[in-house]
Design a protein around this motif. Structure first.
Motif, PDB file in Angstrom:
ATOM      1  N   ALA A  45      14.645   9.835  -2.975  1.00 24.23           N
ATOM      2  CA  ALA A  45      14.258  10.538  -1.936  1.00 24.23           C
ATOM      3  C   ALA A  45      13.542   9.044  -1.108  1.00 24.23           C
ATOM      4  O   ALA A  45      12.563   9.486  -2.172  1.00 24.23           O
ATOM      5  CB  ALA A  45      13.857  11.436  -1.884  1.00 24.23           C
ATOM      6  N   VAL A  46      13.386   9.614   0.438  1.00 26.93           N
ATOM      7  CA  VAL A  46      12.022   8.689   0.922  1.00 26.93           C
ATOM      8  C   VAL A  46      12.096   9.928   2.396  1.00 26.93           C
ATOM      9  O   VAL A  46      13.070  10.202   2.902  1.00 26.93           O
ATOM     10  CB  VAL A  46      13.471   7.592   1.150  1.00 26.93           C
ATOM     11  N   GLY A  47      11.222  10.506   2.601  1.00 30.57           N
ATOM     12  CA  GLY A  47      10.715  10.944   3.398  1.00 30.57           C
ATOM     13  C   GLY A  47       8.739  10.898   3.880  1.00 30.57           C
ATOM     14  O   GLY A  47       8.123  10.484   2.998  1.00 30.57           O
ATOM     15  N   LYS A  48       8.913  11.806   4.384  1.00 29.15           N
ATOM     16  CA  LYS A  48       6.662  11.531   4.646  1.00 29.15           C
ATOM     17  C   LYS A  48       6.838  12.662   3.688  1.00 29.15           C
ATOM     18  O   LYS A  48       7.439  13.892   3.927  1.00 29.15           O
ATOM     19  CB  LYS A  48       6.684  12.246   5.979  1.00 29.15           C
ATOM     20  N   LEU A  49       6.264  12.137   2.602  1.00 34.02           N
ATOM     21  CA  LEU A  49       6.314  13.507   0.758  1.00 34.02           C
ATOM     22  C   LEU A  49       4.309  13.752   0.981  1.00 34.02           C
ATOM     23  O   LEU A  49       4.155  12.693   0.518  1.00 34.02           O
ATOM     24  CB  LEU A  49       6.770  12.802   0.064  1.00 34.02           C
ATOM     25  N   ALA A  50       4.229  14.798   0.964  1.00 37.02           N
ATOM     26  CA  ALA A  50       3.183  15.168  -0.217  1.00 37.02           C
ATOM     27  C   ALA A  50       2.949  15.666  -1.202  1.00 37.02           C
ATOM     28  O   ALA A  50       4.076  15.812  -1.933  1.00 37.02           O
ATOM     29  CB  ALA A  50       2.181  15.947   0.657  1.00 37.02           C
ATOM     30  N   LYS A  51       1.994  14.732  -2.186  1.00 39.78           N
ATOM     31  CA  LYS A  51       1.649  15.569  -3.910  1.00 39.78           C
ATOM     32  C   LYS A  51       1.088  16.527  -4.534  1.00 39.78           C
ATOM     33  O   LYS A  51       0.361  16.179  -3.548  1.00 39.78           O
ATOM     34  CB  LYS A  51       1.861  14.073  -5.031  1.00 39.78           C
ATOM     35  N   ALA A  52       1.340  17.223  -4.959  1.00 40.74           N
ATOM     36  CA  ALA A  52       0.799  18.538  -5.834  1.00 40.74           C
ATOM     37  C   ALA A  52       0.858  18.084  -7.096  1.00 40.74           C
ATOM     38  O   ALA A  52       2.060  18.096  -7.430  1.00 40.74           O
ATOM     39  CB  ALA A  52       1.091  19.944  -4.884  1.00 40.74           C
ATOM     40  N   THR A  62       6.250  -2.331   5.614  1.00 50.30           N
ATOM     41  CA  THR A  62       6.840  -1.713   4.669  1.00 50.30           C
ATOM     42  C   THR A  62       5.941  -1.458   3.221  1.00 50.30           C
ATOM     43  O   THR A  62       5.042  -2.314   3.457  1.00 50.30           O
ATOM     44  CB  THR A  62       8.201  -2.212   4.500  1.00 50.30           C
ATOM     45  N   HIS A  63       6.532  -1.107   2.657  1.00 52.41           N
ATOM     46  CA  HIS A  63       5.366  -1.644   0.778  1.00 52.41           C
ATOM     47  C   HIS A  63       6.701  -0.441   0.026  1.00 52.41           C
ATOM     48  O   HIS A  63       8.084  -0.389   0.273  1.00 52.41           O
ATOM     49  CB  HIS A  63       4.886  -0.348   1.325  1.00 52.41           C
ATOM     50  N   THR A  64       6.656  -1.143  -1.455  1.00 52.34           N
ATOM     51  CA  THR A  64       7.290  -0.588  -2.185  1.00 52.34           C
ATOM     52  C   THR A  64       6.979  -0.778  -3.458  1.00 52.34           C
ATOM     53  O   THR A  64       5.966  -0.685  -4.089  1.00 52.34           O
ATOM     54  CB  THR A  64       8.383  -2.891  -2.422  1.00 52.34           C
ATOM     55  N   PRO A  79       9.518   1.958   4.287  1.00 49.83           N
ATOM     56  CA  PRO A  79       8.456   2.288   5.994  1.00 49.83           C
ATOM     57  C   PRO A  79       6.826   2.760   5.295  1.00 49.83           C
ATOM     58  O   PRO A  79       7.562   3.695   4.549  1.00 49.83           O
ATOM     59  CB  PRO A  79       8.946   2.634   7.599  1.00 49.83           C
ATOM     60  N   SER A  80       5.762   1.794   5.780  1.00 50.21           N
ATOM     61  CA  SER A  80       4.590   2.341   4.851  1.00 50.21           C
ATOM     62  C   SER A  80       3.890   3.416   5.227  1.00 50.21           C
ATOM     63  O   SER A  80       3.373   4.103   3.988  1.00 50.21           O
ATOM     64  CB  SER A  80       3.856   1.039   5.332  1.00 50.21           C
ATOM     65  N   GLU A 135       1.740   1.759  -8.491  1.00 54.36           N
ATOM     66  CA  GLU A 135       0.820   1.946  -6.652  1.00 54.36           C
ATOM     67  C   GLU A 135       1.727   1.188  -5.950  1.00 54.36           C
ATOM     68  O   GLU A 135       2.354   0.051  -6.326  1.00 54.36           O
ATOM     69  CB  GLU A 135      -0.347   2.137  -6.105  1.00 54.36           C
ATOM     70  N   PRO A 136       2.383   1.475  -4.523  1.00 57.12           N
ATOM     71  CA  PRO A 136       3.617   0.511  -4.285  1.00 57.12           C
ATOM     72  C   PRO A 136       3.098  -0.494  -3.581  1.00 57.12           C
ATOM     73  O   PRO A 136       1.275   0.039  -2.961  1.00 57.12           O
ATOM     74  CB  PRO A 136       3.678   2.167  -2.779  1.00 57.12           C
TER      75      PRO A 136
END
Length: 609
Positions: free
Chosen positions: A205-212, A186-188, A164-165, A178-179
């Motif tokens: 792993a798929v989820g609502k993930l932020a990055k640092a 959706t995005h790939t 899901p996007s 980038e996806p």
């Protein structure tokens, strides 16, 4: 259908061996399934007209030649403890030694695909998006994709995954840009893993993930609600651990990037060494960096396990024992020999607890156990970690210390790079290296260490710096023999978390009865029941249950509801069931959806469900 050369796999890898995997999947949260296809390239090492793949809990739709689309005949056969065999007929022009075939298997996962955990939004920190992740070690990759699911087979792979996007997919490889938006919500994402790896290192792993950012080659992915806490825990130390590991192992880090993905605390392990995307349980976020040693362990797997791999599961100690040994060498180099001694004492106490816990299954107390017919996950314990690392420490003493071991490790990781090896391979290599260096190897107690049951005949305390554990044992003695007289909260002020663990382990391993009153006084002094450190909490509640202290029940229940790591929860359920079977079943009944199958199944056996 007979099993193959690996007693935990059907793969005929001595005839047709996987050399490339290309995985294309859609992540469907509504159906709780992955669906798509996998292309498997095999090189024929002998004449054969079939490739045998492992599957479990998968629905196979069709098999075909990947390039032409021509259908291929296939059949399945079931074998109880390790799933089923998918037999795919190879094209007529690709059945002779030296040929290559590329087979496509179209399939979907099912509710029986135990290598995937699906979490509802309510099971996440944010509460508004679902989450899923895979955990494939030891033999769970076959529940995620058809493959030759054995550590004897290593191959590069690509992973194209559509999600899901508003969600992010992180996989165990190098992300390719980038996806790509698909215009349908959706995005790939596309990931490549150029290094040959075992199938169990294919992960997502798929989820609502932020990055640092964590350093020059490391990023952190976590739910936004815990991103800052996790960044604080691992910032800076990640790169330091990698650099120190390079020094101890004598070779450079070859995987380019080292990213971390924080998983929900239902994760069955503390960490999983997926290349380029180590998975860590959020239960490790103690808020004081006291459990970052787990990160040192997972980083070390980049050499021990991922680069040089145990060929069979009976040789698992080559993975975990080596990793634990190098991890503690790293920590010793950073914090001094006394800290290495503390870590080894803590590990030795873990070994004692595991020997006691597994006393009814003595074959698992061997460093090289015979586990034919046994699911490797059922044999999982601290034995290969702690007994294996202790064996290497014993060998370190024989060959002259840390530097000779680092010199040998350099040759070991170079000579066996990207290969799978057996204990015999290790023994021959080690013996040849040090015999050539002039070391007398005739006195090494190989059989005692590899095939002896239980604790080895080795006085660990005579070979380590004990200065950080003396006070720990004094405090334990106060409670064991002086009824806690004179104890106060300041006893543990300034102590490392692992020193507190040593206090509790010393008490646990004495098997001395503690009254409820003594336990209550101990808790009012040190507040162990309130700790945020999951390792200390585990030991405290284990001590309480071993002493039938029912007042701890609510605390145990709360602990079991926020920690899914098998090495914690399985022993606690064993003790809780011994004390109060009905209550243990009640607790598990309310939490059963929280645990991964690899943890839930042995718990159900314990509870006789």
């Amino acid at each position: 259908m007979e099993l193959g050369p690996d007693p935990h796999s059907f793969a005929n890898f001595k005839h047709a061996k996987t050399t490339q995997i290309d995985l294309v999947l859609n992540c469907d949260f509504e159906a709780k399934e992955f669906h798509g296809h996998v292309d498997i390239t095999v090189d024929l090492l002998q004449d054969t007209d079939v490739v045998l793949l492992d599957i479990s809990g998968l629905k196979i739709q069709e098999c075909s030649e990947a390039d032409s689309g021509k259908k291929l005949d296939y059949s399945t056969a079931t074998q109880a403890y390790c799933g089923s065999c998918l037999e795919v007929k190879l094209p007529p022009n690709a059945c002779t030694k030296g040929s290559q075939a590329k087979v496509r298997v179209k399939y979907n996962t099912t509710a029986q695909s135990s290598g995937i955990q699906w979490l509802s939004p309510s099971q996440t920190k944010g509460g508004d998006q679902p989450f899923c992740f895979t955990q494939c070690q030891a033999i769970q990759t076959r529940t995620v994709l058809p493959c030759q699911d054995t550590p004897s087979v290593k191959a590069p792979f690509s992973f194209t995954i559509t999600v899901p996007s508003d969600l992010t997919a992180v996989c165990s490889g190098l992300r390719q840009g980038e996806p790509t938006p698909n215009g349908d919500g959706t995005h790939t994402f596309v990931y490549h893993q150029p290094m040959p790896v075992m199938a169990y290192l294919i992960a997502a792993a798929v989820g609502k993930l932020a990055k640092a950012s964590l350093g020059p080659r490391s990023d952190l992915y976590a739910e936004p609600e815990i991103l800052e806490a996790a960044r604080w825990e691992y910032d800076g130390i990640t790169e330091t651990f990698i650099v120190e590991a390079e020094k101890v192992c004598g070779t450079e880090y070859k995987w380019k990037t080292y990213d971390i993905v924080m998983l929900p605390s239902s994760f069955a392990y503390g960490g999983m060494e997926n290349p380029n995307a180590t998975f860590l349980s959020s239960a490790l976020l103690a808020g004081d960096k006291s459990l970052t040693t787990t990160l040192a362990h997972e980083i070390t797997h980049s050499w021990c396990g991922n680069m040089v791999t145990n060929a069979f599961w009976k040789d698992f100690w080559l993975n975990e024992g080596f990793t634990r040994y190098v991890e503690r060498r790293i920590l010793g180099a950073m914090f001094g020999p006394a800290y290495r001694g503390l870590q080894m004492t803590y590990g030795y106490f873990d070994l004692i607890k595991n020997c006691n816990f597994l006393a009814h299954r003595p074959y698992l107390l061997k460093l090289q156990p015979e586990i034919v017919g046994v699911d490797p996950d059922e044999s999982f314990s601290r034995i290969p970690y702690e007994k294996g690392s202790l064996f290497l420490h014993y060998l370190e003493g024989i060959v002259g210390g840390e530097q000779p071991m680092t010199t040998w490790l350099r040759t070991y990781f170079t000579d066996f790079a990207e290969q799978s090896v057996t204990t015999d391979d290790f023994r021959d290599h080690f013996t040849a290296h040090f015999t050539k260096a002039g070391v007398d190897m005739s006195g090494v107690a190989w059989d005692h260490w590899l095939h002896g049951v239980g604790l080895p005949d080795y006085d660990i305390y005579a070979h380590i710096d004990n200065s950080m554990t003396v006070r720990c044992k004094e405090i334990a003695h106060t409670w064991l023999h002086d009824d806690g007289n004179g104890a106060n909260a300041s006893d543990i002020d300034g102590m490392k978390a692992h020193q507190v663990m040593v206090i509790l382990d010393t008490i646990i391993n004495e098997n001395t009865h503690f009254s409820g009153d003594k336990l209550d006084r101990m808790d009012s002094t040190y507040h162990f029941s309130e700790t945020k450190n999951c390792e200390i909490g585990f030991r405290w509640f284990l001590l309480c249950l071993k002493n039938n202290h029912r007042s701890c029940f609510e605390g145990v229940k709360a602990y079991l509801s926020r920690n899914g790591r098998g090495v914690y929860v399985k022993p606690l359920y064993v003790e809780l069931y011994r004390v109060d079977p009905e209550y243990a079943r009640e607790v598990y009944g309310g939490l059963s959806d929280f645990y991964m199958d690899v943890v839930a199944e042995p718990i159900k056996k314990t509870l006789e469900l």
